[in-house]
Write a protein that holds these residues in place. Sequence first.
Motif, mmCIF file in Angstrom:
data_model
loop_
_atom_site.group_PDB
_atom_site.id
_atom_site.type_symbol
_atom_site.label_atom_id
_atom_site.label_comp_id
_atom_site.label_asym_id
_atom_site.label_seq_id
_atom_site.Cartn_x
_atom_site.Cartn_y
_atom_site.Cartn_z
ATOM 1 N N GLU A 163 -88.575 41.736 36.409
ATOM 2 C CA GLU A 163 -88.049 41.940 35.056
ATOM 3 C C GLU A 163 -88.574 43.261 34.479
ATOM 4 N N THR A 195 -83.434 20.040 36.704
ATOM 5 C CA THR A 195 -82.493 20.745 35.843
ATOM 6 C C THR A 195 -83.061 20.908 34.435
ATOM 7 N N GLY A 232 -85.757 23.400 34.419
ATOM 8 C CA GLY A 232 -85.152 24.726 34.572
ATOM 9 C C GLY A 232 -84.573 25.217 33.252
ATOM 10 N N VAL A 233 -83.813 24.347 32.588
ATOM 11 C CA VAL A 233 -83.175 24.745 31.329
ATOM 12 C C VAL A 233 -84.225 25.044 30.262
ATOM 13 N N GLY A 269 -87.358 25.811 30.731
ATOM 14 C CA GLY A 269 -88.079 27.022 31.150
ATOM 15 C C GLY A 269 -87.295 28.274 30.844
ATOM 16 N N TYR A 270 -85.998 28.245 31.151
ATOM 17 C CA TYR A 270 -85.151 29.408 30.912
ATOM 18 C C TYR A 270 -85.082 29.717 29.420
ATOM 19 N N LYS A 271 -84.897 28.654 28.624
ATOM 20 C CA LYS A 271 -84.824 28.818 27.154
ATOM 21 C C LYS A 271 -86.119 29.414 26.620
ATOM 22 N N LEU A 326 -88.398 31.294 28.415
ATOM 23 C CA LEU A 326 -88.574 32.669 28.893
ATOM 24 C C LEU A 326 -87.618 33.638 28.210
ATOM 25 N N TYR A 327 -86.397 33.199 27.999
ATOM 26 C CA TYR A 327 -85.397 34.100 27.425
ATOM 27 C C TYR A 327 -85.010 33.686 26.011
ATOM 28 N N GLN A 328 -86.016 33.227 25.252
ATOM 29 C CA GLN A 328 -85.744 32.828 23.866
ATOM 30 C C GLN A 328 -85.231 34.015 23.050
#
Lengths: 182, 136
Positions: free
Chosen positions: A41, B24, B27-28, B30-32, B34-36
Amino acid sequence: MKKLLFILSVLMLVSVSAFGQSKLKTKSGTINFEASVPSFEEVKAINKDVSAILNTETGEFAALALMKGFRFKIALMEEHFNENYVESSKFPKAVFKGTIVNFNKDAVSDTPTEFEINGSITLHGVTWDINVPVKIWREDQFTVLSTDFKLKPTDFDIKIPAIVSKKVAEEVEVNANFSLSN
Amino acid sequence: MPISLYPISMMNRKSIIVIVAFITVIGVVGYKYLYQDHREIDSEDVVAALTSESISEIFKHDAANDLLNATVSVKGVISEVDGRIITLDDMVTCSFTSEISGFNIGDTLTVKGRCIGYDDLFELVKLDQCSLLNKN
């Protein structure tokens, strides 16, 4: 006595205005930095509200960037930068103070001329001396100063945790741009 | 023994579904995380409603820790307009995200923004991500 006071105050006013004219400034300088590592990243931020002043008589230059003004694409990265790395609540600003070696305002033209700037950067409570080339040119009513250099977070006592150290470059590439005017 | 149509028994299928669902969700989430999203300053409530003088006094007395990174509103009279940046009473600079127009020196404004600190060079309090609250 009154006359003397009057003359003195006039002299002071004149010297103040003459002093003012030799200073070029901006409140919207930009500093970019990037510490990306390929295939991870991107670690990249920009601050567009950097203040700077150049004294064209002496070549003295000062710049101030508020750490919280650095914006990242990823919000979490911005949060970590502020809270864990540069601790921007404790050390809210980065300051550069220095002098452009052999600066002569008449040597500045439309084409970029390279000068050298000597000074120190204070950030995260640590002062580090630097000596880097700087390009200076004239563009409309602005005197533009642009420089690229590298800094090491470890020199400023900024610890990158082992878990992310592979994703953050050891040397941070910094680019600073200032369009200065009266 | 008949060849089972489903090589995995019912029991195993259930646990596989549970595991997949669990992964899942992780993952969701975690993604939320990291990319808040970035903060949206213009939709946040202000922590303090100040004037250019009062905010400048707070910073000069080094009592501004509560204001750093906080969304505040500042009222003042425009003393300088330069591209994206408006200066109020030579004490506060308000930096907007894009070029602004229709502002003149002498206008009284209330601006909302994020307080990013004090600039010793120009002796100014700085706000970024500003939006206009009120124009008198």
